[in-house]
Write a protein that holds these residues in place. Structure first.
Motif, PDB file in Angstrom:
ATOM      1  N   LEU A 164       0.830  -1.213   0.000  1.00 14.95           N
ATOM      2  CA  LEU A 164       0.000   0.000   0.000  1.00 14.95           C
ATOM      3  C   LEU A 164       0.860   1.258   0.000  1.00 14.95           C
ATOM      4  CD1 LEU A 164      -2.836   1.231   0.125  1.00 14.95           C
ATOM      5  CD2 LEU A 164      -2.779   0.949   2.616  1.00 14.95           C
ATOM      6  N   MET A 165       0.587   2.175  -0.953  1.00 15.71           N
ATOM      7  CA  MET A 165       1.381   3.402  -1.109  1.00 15.71           C
ATOM      8  C   MET A 165       0.461   4.529  -1.600  1.00 15.71           C
ATOM      9  SD  MET A 165       5.048   3.415  -3.007  1.00 15.71           S
ATOM     10  CE  MET A 165       6.186   4.789  -2.902  1.00 15.71           C
ATOM     11  N   PRO A 166      -0.308   5.140  -0.679  1.00 11.79           N
ATOM     12  CA  PRO A 166      -1.322   6.125  -1.094  1.00 11.79           C
ATOM     13  C   PRO A 166      -0.815   7.568  -1.073  1.00 11.79           C
ATOM     14  CG  PRO A 166      -1.637   5.562   1.205  1.00 11.79           C
ATOM     15  CD  PRO A 166      -0.383   4.849   0.766  1.00 11.79           C
ATOM     16  N   SER A 167       0.335   7.834  -1.652  1.00  8.54           N
ATOM     17  CA  SER A 167       1.028   9.114  -1.495  1.00  8.54           C
ATOM     18  C   SER A 167       0.206  10.317  -1.986  1.00  8.54           C
ATOM     19  CB  SER A 167       2.347   9.098  -2.266  1.00  8.54           C
ATOM     20  OG  SER A 167       3.153   8.026  -1.848  1.00  8.54           O
ATOM     21  N   GLN A 168       0.383  11.430  -1.259  1.00 10.09           N
ATOM     22  CA  GLN A 168      -0.209  12.699  -1.692  1.00 10.09           C
ATOM     23  C   GLN A 168       0.501  13.183  -2.955  1.00 10.09           C
ATOM     24  OE1 GLN A 168       0.161  15.858   1.183  1.00 10.09           O
ATOM     25  NE2 GLN A 168      -1.708  16.832   0.463  1.00 10.09           N
ATOM     26  N   PHE A 169       1.834  13.102  -2.949  1.00  7.94           N
ATOM     27  CA  PHE A 169       2.616  13.307  -4.162  1.00  7.94           C
ATOM     28  C   PHE A 169       3.837  12.399  -4.075  1.00  7.94           C
ATOM     29  CE2 PHE A 169       4.495  16.289  -1.188  1.00  7.94           C
ATOM     30  CZ  PHE A 169       5.847  16.291  -1.468  1.00  7.94           C
ATOM     31  N   GLU A 170       4.365  12.008  -5.221  1.00  7.86           N
ATOM     32  CA  GLU A 170       5.485  11.052  -5.238  1.00  7.86           C
ATOM     33  C   GLU A 170       6.285  11.291  -6.507  1.00  7.86           C
ATOM     34  OE1 GLU A 170       7.726   9.008  -3.348  1.00  7.86           O
ATOM     35  OE2 GLU A 170       5.756   8.540  -2.508  1.00  7.86           O
ATOM     36  N   PRO A 171       7.375  12.103  -6.421  1.00  9.63           N
ATOM     37  CA  PRO A 171       8.145  12.400  -7.636  1.00  9.63           C
ATOM     38  C   PRO A 171       8.478  11.142  -8.438  1.00  9.63           C
ATOM     39  CG  PRO A 171       8.934  13.739  -5.814  1.00  9.63           C
ATOM     40  CD  PRO A 171       7.908  12.802  -5.236  1.00  9.63           C
ATOM     41  N   CYS A 172       8.987  10.126  -7.769  1.00  8.00           N
ATOM     42  CA  CYS A 172       9.216   8.845  -8.449  1.00  8.00           C
ATOM     43  C   CYS A 172       8.738   7.701  -7.570  1.00  8.00           C
ATOM     44  CB  CYS A 172      10.687   8.663  -8.802  1.00  8.00           C
ATOM     45  SG  CYS A 172      10.980   7.046  -9.559  1.00  8.00           S
ATOM     46  N   GLY A 173       9.412   7.530  -6.425  1.00  9.71           N
ATOM     47  CA  GLY A 173       9.089   6.394  -5.565  1.00  9.71           C
ATOM     48  C   GLY A 173       9.880   5.173  -5.988  1.00  9.71           C
ATOM     49  N   LEU A 174      10.477   4.497  -5.014  1.00 10.25           N
ATOM     50  CA  LEU A 174      11.203   3.253  -5.298  1.00 10.25           C
ATOM     51  C   LEU A 174      10.481   2.046  -4.706  1.00 10.25           C
ATOM     52  CD1 LEU A 174      14.913   4.368  -4.688  1.00 10.25           C
ATOM     53  CD2 LEU A 174      13.807   3.917  -6.880  1.00 10.25           C
ATOM     54  N   SER A 175       9.707   2.284  -3.643  1.00 13.20           N
ATOM     55  CA  SER A 175       9.070   1.151  -2.954  1.00 13.20           C
ATOM     56  C   SER A 175       8.155   0.355  -3.871  1.00 13.20           C
ATOM     57  CB  SER A 175       8.268   1.643  -1.744  1.00 13.20           C
ATOM     58  OG  SER A 175       9.126   2.230  -0.798  1.00 13.20           O
ATOM     59  N   GLN A 176       7.424   1.055  -4.753  1.00 11.80           N
ATOM     60  CA  GLN A 176       6.527   0.311  -5.656  1.00 11.80           C
ATOM     61  C   GLN A 176       7.322  -0.508  -6.662  1.00 11.80           C
ATOM     62  OE1 GLN A 176       7.304   3.429  -6.119  1.00 11.80           O
ATOM     63  NE2 GLN A 176       7.153   4.052  -8.252  1.00 11.80           N
ATOM     64  N   LEU A 177       8.537  -0.046  -7.023  1.00  8.55           N
ATOM     65  CA  LEU A 177       9.377  -0.825  -7.945  1.00  8.55           C
ATOM     66  C   LEU A 177       9.874  -2.097  -7.258  1.00  8.55           C
ATOM     67  CD1 LEU A 177      11.549   2.007  -9.593  1.00  8.55           C
ATOM     68  CD2 LEU A 177       9.263   1.192 -10.244  1.00  8.55           C
ATOM     69  N   MET A 178      10.221  -1.967  -5.966  1.00 10.82           N
ATOM     70  CA  MET A 178      10.657  -3.139  -5.194  1.00 10.82           C
ATOM     71  C   MET A 178       9.507  -4.127  -5.036  1.00 10.82           C
ATOM     72  SD  MET A 178      12.682  -0.881  -2.391  1.00 10.82           S
ATOM     73  CE  MET A 178      14.067   0.167  -2.885  1.00 10.82           C
ATOM     74  N   SER A 179       8.311  -3.603  -4.757  1.00  9.55           N
ATOM     75  CA  SER A 179       7.173  -4.501  -4.556  1.00  9.55           C
ATOM     76  C   SER A 179       6.822  -5.232  -5.857  1.00  9.55           C
ATOM     77  CB  SER A 179       5.963  -3.742  -3.999  1.00  9.55           C
ATOM     78  OG  SER A 179       5.436  -2.838  -4.932  1.00  9.55           O
ATOM     79  N   LEU A 180       6.897  -4.549  -6.988  1.00  8.74           N
ATOM     80  CA  LEU A 180       6.661  -5.213  -8.284  1.00  8.74           C
ATOM     81  C   LEU A 180       7.666  -6.344  -8.497  1.00  8.74           C
ATOM     82  CD1 LEU A 180       6.107  -2.046 -10.524  1.00  8.74           C
ATOM     83  CD2 LEU A 180       4.395  -3.827 -10.149  1.00  8.74           C
ATOM     84  N   ARG A 181       8.920  -6.054  -8.193  1.00  3.34           N
ATOM     85  CA  ARG A 181      10.006  -7.022  -8.395  1.00  3.34           C
ATOM     86  C   ARG A 181       9.786  -8.290  -7.569  1.00  3.34           C
ATOM     87  NH1 ARG A 181      14.083  -8.875 -11.507  1.00  3.34           N
ATOM     88  NH2 ARG A 181      16.147  -8.863 -10.599  1.00  3.34           N
ATOM     89  N   TYR A 182       9.179  -8.114  -6.373  1.00  2.00           N
ATOM     90  CA  TYR A 182       8.993  -9.255  -5.458  1.00  2.00           C
ATOM     91  C   TYR A 182       7.570  -9.803  -5.493  1.00  2.00           C
ATOM     92  CZ  TYR A 182      13.628  -8.669  -3.419  1.00  2.00           C
ATOM     93  OH  TYR A 182      14.991  -8.634  -3.229  1.00  2.00           O
ATOM     94  N   GLY A 183       6.777  -9.356  -6.457  1.00  2.00           N
ATOM     95  CA  GLY A 183       5.434  -9.909  -6.612  1.00  2.00           C
ATOM     96  C   GLY A 183       4.467  -9.522  -5.518  1.00  2.00           C
ATOM     97  N   ALA A 184       4.708  -8.387  -4.843  1.00  2.00           N
ATOM     98  CA  ALA A 184       3.741  -7.827  -3.886  1.00  2.00           C
ATOM     99  C   ALA A 184       2.991  -6.736  -4.642  1.00  2.00           C
ATOM    100  CB  ALA A 184       4.452  -7.262  -2.660  1.00  2.00           C
ATOM    101  N   LEU A 185       1.759  -6.997  -5.035  1.00  2.00           N
ATOM    102  CA  LEU A 185       1.088  -6.104  -5.984  1.00  2.00           C
ATOM    103  C   LEU A 185       0.793  -4.744  -5.348  1.00  2.00           C
ATOM    104  CD1 LEU A 185      -1.329  -8.610  -7.752  1.00  2.00           C
ATOM    105  CD2 LEU A 185       0.973  -7.885  -8.416  1.00  2.00           C
ATOM    106  N   PRO A 186       1.266  -3.650  -5.979  1.00  2.00           N
ATOM    107  CA  PRO A 186       1.095  -2.328  -5.382  1.00  2.00           C
ATOM    108  C   PRO A 186      -0.336  -1.800  -5.492  1.00  2.00           C
ATOM    109  CG  PRO A 186       2.548  -2.233  -7.314  1.00  2.00           C
ATOM    110  CD  PRO A 186       2.079  -3.635  -7.186  1.00  2.00           C
ATOM    111  N   ILE A 187      -0.777  -1.137  -4.424  1.00  2.00           N
ATOM    112  CA  ILE A 187      -2.048  -0.395  -4.416  1.00  2.00           C
ATOM    113  C   ILE A 187      -1.643   1.060  -4.199  1.00  2.00           C
ATOM    114  CG2 ILE A 187      -4.302  -0.107  -3.330  1.00  2.00           C
ATOM    115  CD1 ILE A 187      -3.915  -3.007  -2.184  1.00  2.00           C
ATOM    116  N   VAL A 188      -1.785   1.894  -5.232  1.00  2.00           N
ATOM    117  CA  VAL A 188      -1.182   3.235  -5.195  1.00  2.00           C
ATOM    118  C   VAL A 188      -2.187   4.302  -5.601  1.00  2.00           C
ATOM    119  CG1 VAL A 188       1.091   2.292  -5.776  1.00  2.00           C
ATOM    120  CG2 VAL A 188      -0.376   3.147  -7.615  1.00  2.00           C
ATOM    121  N   ARG A 189      -1.872   5.554  -5.226  1.00  2.00           N
ATOM    122  CA  ARG A 189      -2.616   6.684  -5.774  1.00  2.00           C
ATOM    123  C   ARG A 189      -1.960   7.099  -7.086  1.00  2.00           C
ATOM    124  NH1 ARG A 189      -4.252  12.063  -6.055  1.00  2.00           N
ATOM    125  NH2 ARG A 189      -2.339  13.124  -5.381  1.00  2.00           N
TER     126      ARG A 189
END
Length: 485
Positions: free
Chosen positions: A376-401
């Motif tokens: 879960l990554m519901p950011s107000q703003f996120e220039p890039c973000g790395l956590s969602q890239l890590m979660s994709l890589r490890y098969g933890a499906l991201p839920i994002v704004r």
């Protein structure tokens, strides 16, 4: 003939890190085509850099540099690491202390010195870059100095500069008299079309105005910062520079973040074996953190700085509702007291269902990405973000704004076309976030085949640095074409 590229930045892994900027500066140089580009890096020689690295640095030389009305010592140390040459600017007066940054009134003088010193050492080390690539406000004065005191010297005459904005929120602002005194720049630079902004001097604005090209860390963020909501009072300037502005998504170090070889996780897995092996990471983490051990229960992870920007007020608003669902939540991070205490409270209230790890742990972060079903990554703003890239890589499906780099890197699930790599919601609204989480739950529990196919797609997406480096090379060629191009 190889093009020479110089990175100048205030932090860089593995030497010193406070955020994602250090990952970019430490990783990206190694991914350029070595036959076409020679990349070197300049960072401060902070006293807080560990002795493990200091022992490997070689002293080159030292000299004194005019800095406004005073003369300052500039020491040069160098080392080679992973095929890249790094220079460290030494000055104990400026770079003492147990962390890289301190009070802003001290930092603006420190980074004025660093910006001028970084340019001043180039003839000394006999390195004449074609392009000087600056990162964030700490190096905002470099393009300014290149057009000012360094312009007269033939050595610097044809150097181009790029300013990369990692987060527009941090701009390096202080009062004009103090900045004029620290930088030695003529007062003509402190006007509203140059360094002045709302009565103060603004380093990042100076870099954006004077750089030959401006980049930021995702395509969507490059568009967002032209609007008042995301523009941090510089949206007019960003619109004025849109002809020489682009967004390039940061990459991920696929050597370090690789579920197949990661020594920090309980059970390694690949895109072919995750169906039977990923769940072993889940049950091991549940046991380690005192959650109810249940391989079938959906586990949602959060790894983040606990700050406003990351959307934790949304989570606070619906956490009680969310905890009535068939989910477990694990949180790792530190930050603002109210969010640290909020997660401690919910871990106490929903013991066995919520785990709050209020600390920084690289090892535990790897375990969480490997164990979780969703992230879960519901950011107000996120220039890039790395956590969602890590979660994709490890098969933890991201839920994002859908903002910034999150919008660029997570493709929302489409149940009719069976496409997508995660779930998203548009508005900064707690119940819109909750409905996205519940939609993800419905797919997880009722459409397992679709869920697993989504994991396959997520793990195959390429957000390696190689991809990003190719896009930066295009920008470099625009500014400094090879012969015959």
């Amino acid at each position: 003939m190889r093009k020479k590229i110089l990175f100048i930045a205030s932090e860089c892994v593995p030497f010193v890190k406070t955020g994602g900027l250090a990952d970019v500066v430490g990783s990206l140089p190694g991914y350029f085509d070595g036959e076409k580009y020679e990349v070197r890096v300049i960072v401060p020689n902070y006293i807080c850099i560990s002795s493990e690295w200091k022992e490997k640095m070689n002293f080159v030389t030292s000299f004194y540099m005019d800095m406004a009305w005073r003369s300052q010592y500039v020491g040069i140390l160098e080392m080679e690491y992973n095929g890249i040459r790094y220079y460290f600017i030494d000055n104990e007066y400026y770079f003492a202390g147990d962390k890289p940054y301190g009070y802003i009134h001290e930092d603006v003088e420190k980074f004025a010195f660093f910006s001028k010193a970084a340019l001043s050492i180039l003839p000394v080390v006999n390195y004449k870059p074609d392009i000087v690539h600056c990162h964030d406000w700490q190096t905002g004065l470099v393009p300014v100095y290149l057009k000012d005191s360094f312009r007269k010297g033939g050595f610097y005459a044809n150097m181009k500069s790029i300013m990369t904005i990692h987060n527009l929120k941090f701009q390096g602002c202080w009062n004009i008299p103090a900045i004029q005194d620290a930088t030695g720049l003529d007062m003509s630079y402190f006007t509203s079309d140059k360094l002045e902004a709302f009565g103060d001097a603004n380093y990042l604005k100076g870099g954006i105005v004077y750089a030959d090209y401006v980049t930021t860390v995702s395509r969507t963020y490059a568009e967002e910062i032209k609007s008042p909501f995301y523009g941090e009072h510089l949206d007019g300037l960003m619109r004025a520079r849109e002809g020489s502005l682009c967004g390039i998504v940061n990459g991920l170090d696929y050597q370090e973040w690789n579920p197949e070889t990661d020594s920090m996780i309980f059970k390694n897995f690949t895109v072919d074996t995750f169906r039977k092996d990923k769940v072993k990471n889940k049950t091991a983490l549940q046991k380690e953190l005192g959650l109810e051990v249940d391989r079938k229960k959906m586990l949602i992870g959060i790894v983040s700085r606990l700050t406003d920007q990351k959307g934790f007020d949304l989570i606070d608003c619906v956490m009680d509702e969310l905890c009535q669902d068939e989910v477990q939540i694990v949180v790792l991070g530190t930050g603002e007291d109210r969010y640290e205490n909020m997660f401690r409270h919910y871990a106490w209230k929903y013991n066995g269902k919520v785990a709050a790890c209020i600390c920084y742990s690289n090892e535990l972060s790897h375990k969480i990405y490997a164990a979780c079903d969703a992230f879960l990554m519901p950011s107000q703003f996120e220039p890039c973000g790395l956590s969602q890239l890590m979660s994709l890589r490890y098969g933890a499906l991201p839920i994002v704004r859908e903002t910034g780099g999150l919008k660029d890197t997570v493709e929302p699930y489409n149940e009719y076309e069976e496409s997508g790599t995660g779930f998203s919601f548009t508005n900064y609204n707690a119940h819109e976030m909750l409905s996205a989480v519940r939609y993800a739950q419905a797919v997880y529990y009722d459409r397992k085949r679709s869920w697993n196919q989504m994991i396959e797609r997520a793990m195959k997406v390429d957000f390696s640095w190689k991809n990003s480096a190719g896009q930066y090379e295009e920008v470099y060629r625009k500014l400094s074409p090879f012969e015959g191009e």
